[in-house]
Design an enzyme around this catalytic site. Structure first.
Site, mmCIF file in Angstrom:
data_model
loop_
_atom_site.group_PDB
_atom_site.id
_atom_site.type_symbol
_atom_site.label_atom_id
_atom_site.label_comp_id
_atom_site.label_asym_id
_atom_site.label_seq_id
_atom_site.Cartn_x
_atom_site.Cartn_y
_atom_site.Cartn_z
ATOM 1 C CG HIS A 101 -1.858 1.191 1.254
ATOM 2 N ND1 HIS A 101 -1.537 2.370 1.870
ATOM 3 C CD2 HIS A 101 -3.097 1.359 0.735
ATOM 4 C CE1 HIS A 101 -2.547 3.227 1.741
ATOM 5 N NE2 HIS A 101 -3.493 2.622 1.059
ATOM 6 C CG HIS A 102 2.304 3.682 2.983
ATOM 7 N ND1 HIS A 102 1.234 3.319 3.769
ATOM 8 C CD2 HIS A 102 3.300 4.008 3.851
ATOM 9 C CE1 HIS A 102 1.572 3.428 5.050
ATOM 10 N NE2 HIS A 102 2.820 3.842 5.132
ATOM 11 C CD GLN A 166 5.337 2.697 8.558
ATOM 12 O OE1 GLN A 166 4.974 3.504 7.707
ATOM 13 N NE2 GLN A 166 5.050 2.843 9.829
ATOM 14 C CG HIS A 168 -0.094 0.225 5.137
ATOM 15 N ND1 HIS A 168 -0.997 1.211 4.790
ATOM 16 C CD2 HIS A 168 -0.834 -0.775 5.676
ATOM 17 C CE1 HIS A 168 -2.214 0.829 5.106
ATOM 18 N NE2 HIS A 168 -2.136 -0.378 5.643
ATOM 19 C CG HIS A 238 -1.051 10.366 1.104
ATOM 20 N ND1 HIS A 238 -1.143 9.268 0.283
ATOM 21 C CD2 HIS A 238 -1.589 10.002 2.288
ATOM 22 C CE1 HIS A 238 -1.696 8.277 0.950
ATOM 23 N NE2 HIS A 238 -1.987 8.693 2.166
ATOM 24 C CG HIS A 240 -6.666 7.262 2.599
ATOM 25 N ND1 HIS A 240 -6.952 6.554 3.735
ATOM 26 C CD2 HIS A 240 -5.324 7.397 2.586
ATOM 27 C CE1 HIS A 240 -5.835 6.255 4.368
ATOM 28 N NE2 HIS A 240 -4.832 6.768 3.688
ATOM 29 C CG MET A 310 -3.929 9.825 6.098
ATOM 30 S SD MET A 310 -2.339 9.021 5.830
ATOM 31 C CE MET A 310 -2.367 7.867 7.195
#
Length: 882
Positions: A101-102, A166, A168, A238, A240, A310
């Site tokens: 996802h990211h 990280q 996601h 960014h 959603h 977001m």
């Protein structure tokens, strides 16, 4: 004196080892939990090595993970692999939105864990101390490269000795086949100190509530800037699913200046920022996200899952290295009085077709989201996990070329090279009326047309002797005939491709320039419609038109440059290269001096679209096309007297106009890349008139089964592969910026040192090697003892003098600069203290970032093109720049 010598030797010994990789940081026990079969992703983890170069790559990969639930956040820590300060200059993502996802990359001093990957969506988070965002990726965004002389500083004195990656994983249905994921990043790094240090400024709304059914909800963020000057060079937006447009501004003396504006539903990459905008003490930085609640049946809050929303505006900037701050953030909503003056454009959504929105939708789609989608099937998303690299072993033997002016592929998929032999286009080649002045030299006696095996560079056939004076463009038709242009002859010729040098058709009058339907003036290239046989000619250096002929040479039509706004139509300035798009029935033109690509309907000449990008640097020399992945345009740029950009090739998405990849040689530099072709298997060839050579590039595609965990360091050639950006200097940093400006306009081509290959040496007898080996070993042991004694004595002396070390932590830097807009941010702690907000994935700075894609547009993303006012008249380019 003896002590001084010993200390000096010890110091030199220490310095010589200061660039070594730290293998002790990469233990064999790395990452063992939750990996059922790590060999699915990696056969072995190589210890990183630095191979006598200031440049190297670092590979950061997940070690074969298998998420068990949706919206899983996994993190992994990687130590910076050098003992010296180093700088990240290029980010190459290896992930697909079908799985990831990211992805975010942080820098910190102390990660939560160093022995394995961990769940960073829980209370653990990512770093024990300050965490700085350095990179973000999502939705198949392409690689992000920094401007020349700019890098993210990590290592010894930066306060960042670890990378924390990280990822996601949104919707685990992608793992229904039980494959293990090895997504990650490749960092291109250098040990060479960079005069400007990059950083991220994040503006983020944290308290917006989007009401169901409400057509428009604005989320505003604004903070006063109170640090040293920063120079934004890229931005990323960014949200959603509900976000329509995100805009960022600098406010100075009440005037709003746009930093960047984009639809968050497009690929979330870093787009070029407005270069005219700098930020200094006392300015205000502001951002607005526009949402819609239509189609939702409940309130939507800011949070970390796909059901939340977001509002993020990332600004990538650089600062003078003396004052660098790696990360800043702003969460203040600002005042209503301030935002009543925001420009109207911030409230206008950017139209995005459903075909673009569907494949880029966040994972874990809700029922409300599905109601908003068009039922039409979306186009497949391009796999971004590839990069064109030079094939250094091609050709296997020298081709003995002159100025390479044209390339083509024949019906047998062999490479055709058109070159000028011993003729050159120089200042004395033409007079002011464009008439050729060197006819006394006669035609080129060498074979000007070479058919070459694309696999190894072996010459299969040679022809074109005593036919041409100054070759330029070449293409082939379905019968394997060559269509060529000669700028000295002012003609277009159809020549047999069987090697017998038969001229089948001639258009134009030899050595006679003109502008009517029977004459050309230095024509540049030809494109052929394989179905109808129609021929298109770009004409050229003197004229500014495209002519269309039937297969038998009958004149049909002609046209000039196109525009969606007839009042702002800018004429061609050297239409230099043509390509026919068989699947679209269009002809595209490389409008060289205007630095743009224009496409037209082949049948009518009607204007279709324009592709123009700042990274072209003001000139586009040549283009070619592949129907793969719904259409890719390959282009090369050239030197411009009005802009500064590195010479390189580009891969462009025809539909979105976005740059998918850029490439350049690793052994030698481009001098004048003049033509380009792409084969069916994806290999790309570039003919360079300046270096009299042809370069081959192939796509290195990474598959899940071969992705490696851990860190792999590879040697990079000593060549500047950084994207240059023309950055406006700030008057307050005159000395440093003057140096940067001088570097920008300096000569880019550096001498290439040819290294003679080593000769093979016969094996020595085993008995002959034992005694020297023993002697060398004893000498090394003696040297180590001496050095150890020297280091110990120097240490004792330094300890007595109580010498102080420099502060290393980021906190020490940030502590000296106060203000709510400066510092780092722990979203996990924030969301844990606010009712009604999801905390999943926010214990570290998981702002669900995605690398901002570079914008290939100079304007908006609407279907209609927007154009800036025509530039002031400039003198025509010299005829020597062929």
């Amino acid at each position: 004196m003896g002590l001084f010598v010993v200390c000096l030797v010890a110091a030199l010994f220490h310095h010589s080892h200061g660039v070594e990789i730290q293998p002790s940081l990469y233990g064999s026990k790395r990452v063992r939990e939750n990996v059922l079969n790590p060999s699915d992703c990696v056969s072995r983890v190589k210890p990183p090595q630095l191979l006598n170069s200031q440049n190297f790559t670092v590979d950061l990969r997940m070690p074969g993970v298998l998420p068990t639930q949706s919206d899983t956040y996994l993190c992994m820590a990687f130590p910076v692999p050098t003992t010296r300060d180093s700088y990240i200059v290029d980010f190459l993502p290896h992930a697909s939105m079908d799985t990831v996802h990211h992805m975010l990359l942080f820098g910190c001093q102390t990660p939560v864990s160093t022995s394995s990957y961990w769940d960073c969506g829980s209370v653990q988070g990512t770093c024990e101390d300050e965490a700085s965002i350095m990179y973000a990726w999502a939705r198949n965004a392409p690689p992000t490269r920094l401007p020349k002389d700019v890098g993210f500083k990590v290592g010894r004195n930066s306060g960042m000795s670890y990378f924390v990656m990280q990822i996601h994983y949104g919707d685990i249905s992608a793992f229904s086949d039980h494959h293990r994921d090895c997504s990650g990043l490749t960092l291109r790094m250098t040990l060479k100190p960079q005069p400007f240090i990059a950083g991220i400024y994040l503006l983020m709304s944290v308290d917006t509530v989007i009401l169901p059914g409400k057509k428009v909800t604005n989320a505003d963020v604004a903070c006063e800037y109170d640090s040293y000057p920063i120079y934004p060079f890229a931005f990323r937006t960014h949200t959603h699913r509900l976000g329509k447009v995100v805009s960022g501004y600098r406010i100075r003396h009440g005037k709003w200046s746009l930093i960047g504006r984009q639809s968050p539903q497009l690929p979330q990459a870093f787009y070029p920022a407005n270069k005219e905008v700098t930020v200094r003490y006392g300015d205000t930085i502001a951002a607005r996200c526009v949402f819609t609640g239509e189609g939702r049946t409940s309130k939507t809050y800011i949070g970390g899952t796909s059901n939340d929303e977001m509002c993020n505006f990332y600004m990538m900037y650089y600062m003078d290295s003396k004052h660098a701050v790696p990360f800043m953030s702003c969460m203040d909503p600002g005042s209503k009085d301030l935002f009543q003056y925001i420009p109207a454009e911030a409230n206008v959504p950017i139209a995005v077709s459903p075909d673009h929105m569907h494949p880029m939708m966040p994972m874990g789609v809700t029922t409300d989201d599905k109601r908003l989608l068009n039922t039409n099937k979306a186009e497949p998303v391009l796999d971004q996990d590839f990069h064109l690299e030079q094939v250094s072993t091609w050709p296997q033997s020298s081709l003995q070329l002159g100025q390479v002016s044209g390339l083509a592929l024949n019906a047998d998929s062999n490479l055709v090279i058109f070159h000028r032999g011993d003729h050159h286009w120089g200042a004395d080649s033409f007079n002011s009326q464009a008439r050729y002045q060197q006819r006394f030299l006669g035609p080129i006696q060498q074979s000007t047309i070479l058919v070459v095996d694309p696999a190894n560079g072996r010459i299969l056939r040679a022809s074109g002797r005593n036919m041409f004076y100054l070759p330029h463009g070449i293409t082939t038709d379905k019968d394997n005939n060559y269509w060529v242009t000669d700028v000295a002859l002012h003609q277009v010729l159809k020549v047999s491709g069987d090697g017998r040098d038969r001229t089948l058709l001639v258009l134009g009058e030899a050595f006679t320039p003109g502008s009517d339907t029977d004459h050309f003036c230095q024509p540049t290239d030809v494109a052929v419609d394989p179905e109808t046989g129609n021929v298109f000619v770009s004409d050229g250096y003197c004229n500014a038109r495209i002519l269309k002929f039937a297969a038998d040479g009958t004149y049909l039509s002609q046209w000039g440059a196109g525009s969606s706004d007839r009042r702002r139509r800018t004429p061609f300035r050297i239409p230099h290269s043509l390509v026919f798009l068989p699947d679209r029935k269009e002809v595209c033109v490389a409008d060289r001096e205007n630095g743009r690509i224009q496409c037209f309907i082949a049948e009518t000449g009607e204007f279709v679209k324009e592709i123009k990008n700042e990274e072209f640097g003001g000139e586009v020399f040549a283009i070619t096309y592949s129907p793969a992945e719904d259409g890719l345009i390959f282009a090369v740029n050239g030197d411009s007297p009005y802009h500064s950009a590195p010479l390189r090739g580009f891969v462009l998405d025809y539909s979105t106009k976005q740059i998918r990849d850029s490439f350049s040689p690793t052994q030698k530099e481009f001098k004048m890349p003049h033509d380009i072709v792409v084969t069916k298997d994806g290999s790309v060839f570039v003919g360079d008139a300046g270096s009299k050579s042809v370069f081959k590039f192939s796509a290195e595609k990474l598959h899940r089964s071969v992705k490696k965990a851990g860190i792999e360091v590879q040697e990079l050639e000593e060549v500047e592969a950084f994207v240059q950006a023309k950055l406006r200097p700030h008057p307050n940093i005159s000395k440093t910026e003057a140096i940067k400006e001088k570097q920008t306009v300096a000569e880019k081509t550096q001498p290439v040192v040819e290294v003679e290959p080593r000769k093979s040496t016969p094996k020595a007898n085993k008995e002959e090697t034992v005694i020297p080996a023993v002697i060398v070993s004893l000498l090394l042991i003696l040297l180590l003892v001496i050095v150890f004694l020297g280091v110990f004595m120097c240490w004792r002396r330094n300890k007595r003098n109580e010498m102080k070390m420099e502060p290393r932590s980021v906190g020490g830097v940030l502590g000296r600069i106060r203000g709510k807009a400066v510092g780092t941010l722990n979203l996990g702690k924030f969301f844990a203290s606010h009712k009604g907000y999801s905390r999943q994935g926010f214990d570290q700075l998981s702002t669900e970032g995605s690398d901002q894609e570079r914008n290939v547009e100079d304007s908006s993303d609407s279907d209609t093109e927007e154009y800036s006012a025509p530039p002031p008249p400039r003198p025509p380019p010299p005829q020597t720049s062929s």
